[in-house]
Design a protein around this motif. Structure first.
Motif, PDB file in Angstrom:
ATOM      1  N   VAL A   1       0.833  -1.209   0.000  1.00 22.33           N
ATOM      2  CA  VAL A   1       0.000   0.000   0.000  1.00 22.33           C
ATOM      3  C   VAL A   1       0.867   1.258   0.000  1.00 22.33           C
ATOM      4  N   PHE A   2       1.843   1.320   0.899  1.00 21.03           N
ATOM      5  CA  PHE A   2       2.621   2.545   1.038  1.00 21.03           C
ATOM      6  C   PHE A   2       3.679   2.694  -0.049  1.00 21.03           C
ATOM      7  N   SER A   3       4.052   1.607  -0.697  1.00 18.79           N
ATOM      8  CA  SER A   3       4.896   1.732  -1.893  1.00 18.79           C
ATOM      9  C   SER A   3       4.137   2.466  -2.989  1.00 18.79           C
ATOM     10  N   ALA A   4       2.859   2.105  -3.162  1.00 20.02           N
ATOM     11  CA  ALA A   4       2.024   2.789  -4.153  1.00 20.02           C
ATOM     12  C   ALA A   4       1.805   4.251  -3.776  1.00 20.02           C
ATOM     13  N   VAL A   5       1.570   4.498  -2.482  1.00 16.43           N
ATOM     14  CA  VAL A   5       1.361   5.868  -2.008  1.00 16.43           C
ATOM     15  C   VAL A   5       2.607   6.709  -2.253  1.00 16.43           C
ATOM     16  N   TYR A   6       3.774   6.158  -1.925  1.00 18.55           N
ATOM     17  CA  TYR A   6       5.017   6.915  -2.102  1.00 18.55           C
ATOM     18  C   TYR A   6       5.308   7.165  -3.577  1.00 18.55           C
ATOM     19  N   LEU A   7       5.045   6.171  -4.425  1.00 15.79           N
ATOM     20  CA  LEU A   7       5.249   6.348  -5.861  1.00 15.79           C
ATOM     21  C   LEU A   7       4.358   7.465  -6.403  1.00 15.79           C
ATOM     22  N   MET A   8       3.093   7.492  -5.961  1.00 19.44           N
ATOM     23  CA  MET A   8       2.186   8.557  -6.408  1.00 19.44           C
ATOM     24  C   MET A   8       2.617   9.912  -5.858  1.00 19.44           C
ATOM     25  N   THR A   9       3.137   9.924  -4.638  1.00 20.97           N
ATOM     26  CA  THR A   9       3.612  11.175  -4.034  1.00 20.97           C
ATOM     27  C   THR A   9       4.769  11.752  -4.836  1.00 20.97           C
ATOM     28  N   VAL A  10       5.752  10.913  -5.120  1.00 20.15           N
ATOM     29  CA  VAL A  10       6.924  11.366  -5.874  1.00 20.15           C
ATOM     30  C   VAL A  10       6.510  11.823  -7.277  1.00 20.15           C
ATOM     31  N   THR A  11       5.709  11.002  -7.951  1.00 15.41           N
ATOM     32  CA  THR A  11       5.299  11.325  -9.323  1.00 15.41           C
ATOM     33  C   THR A  11       4.487  12.614  -9.366  1.00 15.41           C
ATOM     34  N   GLY A  12       3.492  12.726  -8.486  1.00 17.59           N
ATOM     35  CA  GLY A  12       2.608  13.895  -8.493  1.00 17.59           C
ATOM     36  C   GLY A  12       3.340  15.186  -8.184  1.00 17.59           C
ATOM     37  N   ASN A  13       4.157  15.171  -7.160  1.00 17.18           N
ATOM     38  CA  ASN A  13       4.832  16.407  -6.757  1.00 17.18           C
ATOM     39  C   ASN A  13       5.916  16.823  -7.736  1.00 17.18           C
ATOM     40  N   LEU A  14       6.699  15.862  -8.233  1.00 18.54           N
ATOM     41  CA  LEU A  14       7.728  16.219  -9.204  1.00 18.54           C
ATOM     42  C   LEU A  14       7.115  16.642 -10.540  1.00 18.54           C
ATOM     43  N   LEU A  15       5.932  16.097 -10.860  1.00 21.00           N
ATOM     44  CA  LEU A  15       5.239  16.532 -12.076  1.00 21.00           C
ATOM     45  C   LEU A  15       4.841  18.001 -11.963  1.00 21.00           C
ATOM     46  N   ILE A  16       4.335  18.399 -10.800  1.00 24.97           N
ATOM     47  CA  ILE A  16       3.976  19.805 -10.608  1.00 24.97           C
ATOM     48  C   ILE A  16       5.210  20.697 -10.724  1.00 24.97           C
TER      49      ILE A  16
ATOM     50  N   LEU B   1      -0.872   9.686   8.284  1.00 21.49           N
ATOM     51  CA  LEU B   1      -1.660  10.658   7.523  1.00 21.49           C
ATOM     52  C   LEU B   1      -0.808  11.837   7.087  1.00 21.49           C
ATOM     53  N   TYR B   2      -0.055  12.443   8.021  1.00 21.45           N
ATOM     54  CA  TYR B   2       0.643  13.672   7.633  1.00 21.45           C
ATOM     55  C   TYR B   2       2.046  13.435   7.082  1.00 21.45           C
ATOM     56  N   THR B   3       2.589  12.226   7.218  1.00 21.88           N
ATOM     57  CA  THR B   3       3.894  11.965   6.604  1.00 21.88           C
ATOM     58  C   THR B   3       3.777  11.305   5.239  1.00 21.88           C
ATOM     59  N   MET B   4       2.709  10.534   5.001  1.00 21.83           N
ATOM     60  CA  MET B   4       2.572   9.765   3.761  1.00 21.83           C
ATOM     61  C   MET B   4       1.396  10.216   2.905  1.00 21.83           C
ATOM     62  N   VAL B   5       0.222  10.344   3.522  1.00 17.05           N
ATOM     63  CA  VAL B   5      -1.006  10.571   2.749  1.00 17.05           C
ATOM     64  C   VAL B   5      -1.132  12.021   2.299  1.00 17.05           C
ATOM     65  N   THR B   6      -0.906  12.967   3.219  1.00 21.04           N
ATOM     66  CA  THR B   6      -1.071  14.382   2.867  1.00 21.04           C
ATOM     67  C   THR B   6      -0.158  14.823   1.725  1.00 21.04           C
ATOM     68  N   PRO B   7       1.147  14.481   1.728  1.00 20.16           N
ATOM     69  CA  PRO B   7       1.976  14.865   0.572  1.00 20.16           C
ATOM     70  C   PRO B   7       1.499  14.261  -0.742  1.00 20.16           C
ATOM     71  N   MET B   8       0.796  13.125  -0.689  1.00 15.53           N
ATOM     72  CA  MET B   8       0.258  12.526  -1.909  1.00 15.53           C
ATOM     73  C   MET B   8      -0.982  13.282  -2.380  1.00 15.53           C
ATOM     74  N   LEU B   9      -1.803  13.756  -1.429  1.00 10.50           N
ATOM     75  CA  LEU B   9      -3.062  14.409  -1.787  1.00 10.50           C
ATOM     76  C   LEU B   9      -2.873  15.835  -2.284  1.00 10.50           C
ATOM     77  N   ASN B  10      -1.828  16.514  -1.815  1.00 11.34           N
ATOM     78  CA  ASN B  10      -1.639  17.915  -2.184  1.00 11.34           C
ATOM     79  C   ASN B  10      -1.597  18.159  -3.692  1.00 11.34           C
ATOM     80  N   PRO B  11      -0.853  17.359  -4.487  1.00  9.66           N
ATOM     81  CA  PRO B  11      -0.858  17.594  -5.939  1.00  9.66           C
ATOM     82  C   PRO B  11      -2.259  17.480  -6.539  1.00  9.66           C
TER      83      PRO B  11
END
Length: 314
Positions: free
Chosen positions: A30-45, A274-284
């Motif tokens: 689960v958190f591998s997918a979350v981290y991958l989306m976090t990195v992809t989403g934020n670096l895309l922005i 929530l605030y170390t993994m999920v929130t950085p993913m949701l912001n983008p």
């Protein structure tokens, strides 16, 4: 002075999210997918804001910086957590623990100050549109960003400075998946009541006050928008709604963790996730899904990449 001279503990055991292998493997997926989306989403922005000249404005400059900080923030804890979940070797050296604590509060402090700057930017844009470019010029914007980084550094170095001198003589088990002040202080072999008060004041009360000030400023902006034209009001409301959502997602968990006594509660780990993994993913997603300019810029970037690939193939 070397902190190990005052401590018998040279490393800590991170208890993590679970001791059960099946749960750990599930969390790893689960958190591998979350981290991958976090990195992809934020670096895309960051890539979109950097590459599109139409987005070279103060608002998007600040947004690009926030996305970069979200990428850094999640990278401080997520990679190590994923390794520990998979390999089951959750130990961290005393120096490594303090290093993680420093960067965790350094980046987190910058984010809090940056969100305050973003709120000020929106206030000037809505309340003084004709003077906006004069007030939020590149020099002022650069100064505010530099102040945010300095503020984050001072905040973080205070955390490390108050923690590094504590004597740790056992136990050595941190009830979390990363090193942070609340869990670390509880392991000290001394009375930490005064230190806890200082930490709660430095972290919790300051965070709470910033959150209340930001909510007050956005409330004033929303009231101010009632007198604007419908088209301008709709665009400004969308931007303010995004900012309020991000501010809430970042500040509320921080207030829960740091504005209360350093005692263990059942929800602590869930809030930390929530605030170390999920929130950085949701912001983008929050900043892009309702932002037409960002969506158009992403489409143009995607089209340029396709055209480049086509040229290389031919």
């Amino acid at each position: 002075m070397n902190p190990t001279n005052h401590s018998q503990v040279t490393e800590f055991v991170l208890l993590g999210l679970s001791q059960i292998w099946e749960l750990r493997f599930f969390f790893f997926i689960v958190f591998s997918a979350v981290y991958l989306m976090t990195v992809t989403g934020n670096l895309l922005i960051v890539a979109v804001v950097t590459s599109d000249p139409h987005l070279h404005t103060t608002m998007y400059f600040l947004l690009g910086n926030l996305s970069f900080l979200d990428f850094c923030y999640s990278s401080i804890t997520a990679p190590r957590m994923l390794v520990d979940l998979l390999l089951g070797n959750p130990t961290i050296s005393f120096g490594g623990c303090l290093t993680q604590l420093f960067f965790f509060h350094f980046i987190g402090g910058i984010k809090i100050f940056l969100l305050t700057v973003m709120a000020y930017d929106r206030y000037v844009a809505i309340s003084q549109p004709l003077r906006y470019m004069l007030v939020m010029n590149p020099t002022v914007c650069g100064f505010l960003m530099a102040a945010s980084w300095i503020g984050g550094f001072i905040h973080s170095i205070v955390q490390v400075g108050l923690t590094i001198w504590l004597p740790f003589c056992g136990p050595d088990k941190l009830d979390n998946f990363y090193c942070d002040v609340p869990q670390l202080i509880k392991l000290a072999c001394t009375d930490t009541f005064v230190l806890e008060l200082l930490m709660v004041s430095n972290n919790g009360l300051v965070t709470l006050m910033c959150f209340l000030v930001l909510l007050g400023s956005y409330t004033a902006l929303l009231i101010m928008l009632r007198s604007h034209l419908r088209e301008d009001r709709s665009k400004a409301l969308s931007t303010c709604a995004s900012h309020i959502a991000v501010v809430t997602l970042i500040f509320v968990p921080c207030i829960y963790i740091y504005a209360k006594p350093f005692r263990t509660f059942p929800m602590d780990k869930a809030v930390s996730v929530l605030y170390t993994m999920v929130t950085p993913m949701l912001n983008p997603a929050i900043y892009t899904l309702r932002n037409k300019e960002m969506i158009m810029a992403m489409k143009k970037l995607w089209k340029r990449q396709k055209d480049l690939i086509s040229c290389l193939e031919h």
